[in-house]
Design a protein around this motif. Sequence first.
Motif, short mmCIF file in Angstrom:
data_model
loop_
_atom_site.label_atom_id
_atom_site.label_comp_id
_atom_site.label_asym_id
_atom_site.label_seq_id
_atom_site.Cartn_x
_atom_site.Cartn_y
_atom_site.Cartn_z
N ALA A 269 0.75 -1.24 -0.05
CA ALA A 269 -0.02 0.10 -0.12
C ALA A 269 0.99 1.37 0.07
O ALA A 269 0.56 2.20 -0.64
N LYS A 270 1.84 1.25 0.71
CA LYS A 270 2.63 2.39 0.88
C LYS A 270 3.47 2.67 -0.48
O LYS A 270 3.55 3.83 -1.00
N VAL A 271 3.97 1.55 -1.28
CA VAL A 271 4.48 1.81 -2.51
C VAL A 271 3.29 2.11 -3.57
O VAL A 271 3.80 3.08 -4.29
N LEU A 272 2.44 1.53 -3.53
CA LEU A 272 1.24 1.90 -4.59
C LEU A 272 1.02 3.56 -4.39
O LEU A 272 0.89 4.26 -5.24
N SER A 273 0.75 3.85 -2.90
CA SER A 273 0.45 5.17 -2.82
C SER A 273 1.59 6.32 -3.31
O SER A 273 1.36 7.44 -3.86
N ALA A 274 2.99 5.85 -3.20
CA ALA A 274 3.83 6.69 -3.52
C ALA A 274 3.69 6.79 -5.09
O ALA A 274 4.08 7.76 -5.67
N LEU A 275 3.76 5.72 -5.74
CA LEU A 275 3.53 5.66 -7.06
C LEU A 275 2.35 6.45 -7.68
O LEU A 275 2.42 7.02 -8.79
N LEU A 276 1.14 6.30 -7.06
CA LEU A 276 0.01 7.07 -7.73
C LEU A 276 -0.07 8.50 -7.18
O LEU A 276 -0.63 9.30 -7.95
N ALA A 277 1.02 8.98 -6.22
CA ALA A 277 1.23 10.37 -6.33
C ALA A 277 1.41 11.30 -7.64
O ALA A 277 0.88 12.45 -7.79
N LEU B 244 16.04 4.29 -4.58
CA LEU B 244 16.14 5.07 -3.63
C LEU B 244 15.07 6.28 -3.12
O LEU B 244 14.74 6.51 -2.20
N ASP B 245 14.57 6.57 -4.35
CA ASP B 245 13.61 7.80 -4.20
C ASP B 245 12.37 6.87 -3.76
O ASP B 245 11.67 7.54 -2.92
N LEU B 246 11.80 5.64 -4.07
CA LEU B 246 10.84 5.12 -3.48
C LEU B 246 11.13 4.80 -2.05
O LEU B 246 10.31 4.87 -0.87
N GLY C 2 15.25 -4.15 1.54
CA GLY C 2 14.91 -5.78 1.72
C GLY C 2 13.34 -5.53 1.84
O GLY C 2 12.92 -6.93 1.54
N THR C 3 12.67 -4.82 1.83
CA THR C 3 11.26 -4.77 1.77
C THR C 3 10.59 -4.31 0.75
O THR C 3 9.90 -4.84 -0.14
N LEU C 4 11.39 -3.04 0.18
CA LEU C 4 10.86 -2.47 -1.23
C LEU C 4 11.08 -3.29 -2.27
O LEU C 4 10.07 -3.57 -3.12
N TYR C 5 12.27 -3.91 -2.47
CA TYR C 5 12.46 -4.46 -3.90
C TYR C 5 11.63 -5.90 -3.98
O TYR C 5 11.18 -6.17 -5.05
N PRO C 6 11.42 -6.60 -2.99
CA PRO C 6 10.50 -7.77 -3.03
C PRO C 6 9.00 -7.36 -3.48
O PRO C 6 8.43 -7.84 -4.36
N VAL C 7 8.73 -6.03 -2.94
CA VAL C 7 7.45 -5.47 -3.35
C VAL C 7 7.21 -4.98 -4.92
O VAL C 7 6.26 -5.56 -5.28
N LEU C 8 8.35 -4.40 -5.05
CA LEU C 8 8.48 -4.08 -6.81
C LEU C 8 8.38 -5.36 -7.67
O LEU C 8 7.87 -5.05 -8.59
N TYR D 80 11.06 2.79 -12.38
CA TYR D 80 9.65 1.96 -12.13
C TYR D 80 8.65 3.05 -12.30
O TYR D 80 8.66 4.37 -12.04
N ARG D 81 7.40 2.59 -12.97
CA ARG D 81 6.26 3.21 -12.94
C ARG D 81 5.10 2.37 -13.18
O ARG D 81 5.23 1.25 -13.68
N LEU D 82 3.98 2.93 -12.80
CA LEU D 82 2.85 1.90 -12.85
C LEU D 82 2.36 1.84 -14.36
O LEU D 82 2.34 2.97 -15.25
N THR D 83 1.81 0.75 -14.70
CA THR D 83 1.18 0.58 -16.07
C THR D 83 -0.25 1.03 -15.89
O THR D 83 -0.90 1.38 -15.03
N GLY D 84 -0.73 1.09 -17.13
CA GLY D 84 -2.34 1.50 -17.16
C GLY D 84 -3.24 0.57 -16.36
O GLY D 84 -3.97 1.04 -15.63
#
Length: 107
Positions: free
Chosen positions: A8-16, A25-27, A36-42, A71-75
């Motif tokens: 949810a944190k990653v999606l919220s950051a990307l949706l901003a 590093l930005d994320l 160690g948490t971010l990259y498995p989520v990505l 990284y960027r969200l797809t449609g």
Amino acid sequence: MRLTIPVAKVLSALLAEPEAPRYGLDLMRLTGLPSGTLYPVLHRLQAAGWLAADWEDVDPAAAGRPARRYYRLTGEGIRSARSALTELRALVPAEPAGPDLVWAPVW
């Protein structure tokens, strides 16, 4: 896609800024998540088709740093992330149960 707090944190950051490419590093800074948490989520988001990832075209010697993976969200990722976060938001009580449960997602 299982919607955990890190997801949810990653999606919220990307949706901003859905069209803005973000690198690791930005994320990490935006989400407060360790690598160690971010990259498995990505990786999971990319495997689900919600996320596109591309290496930047840069000469590491000239840039003075390694190439970044953006990284960027797809449609589909934008639609699915908005829907999943809206469903999650509906589960959050309007009145927090205590001062430690304050959560204000951005989407």
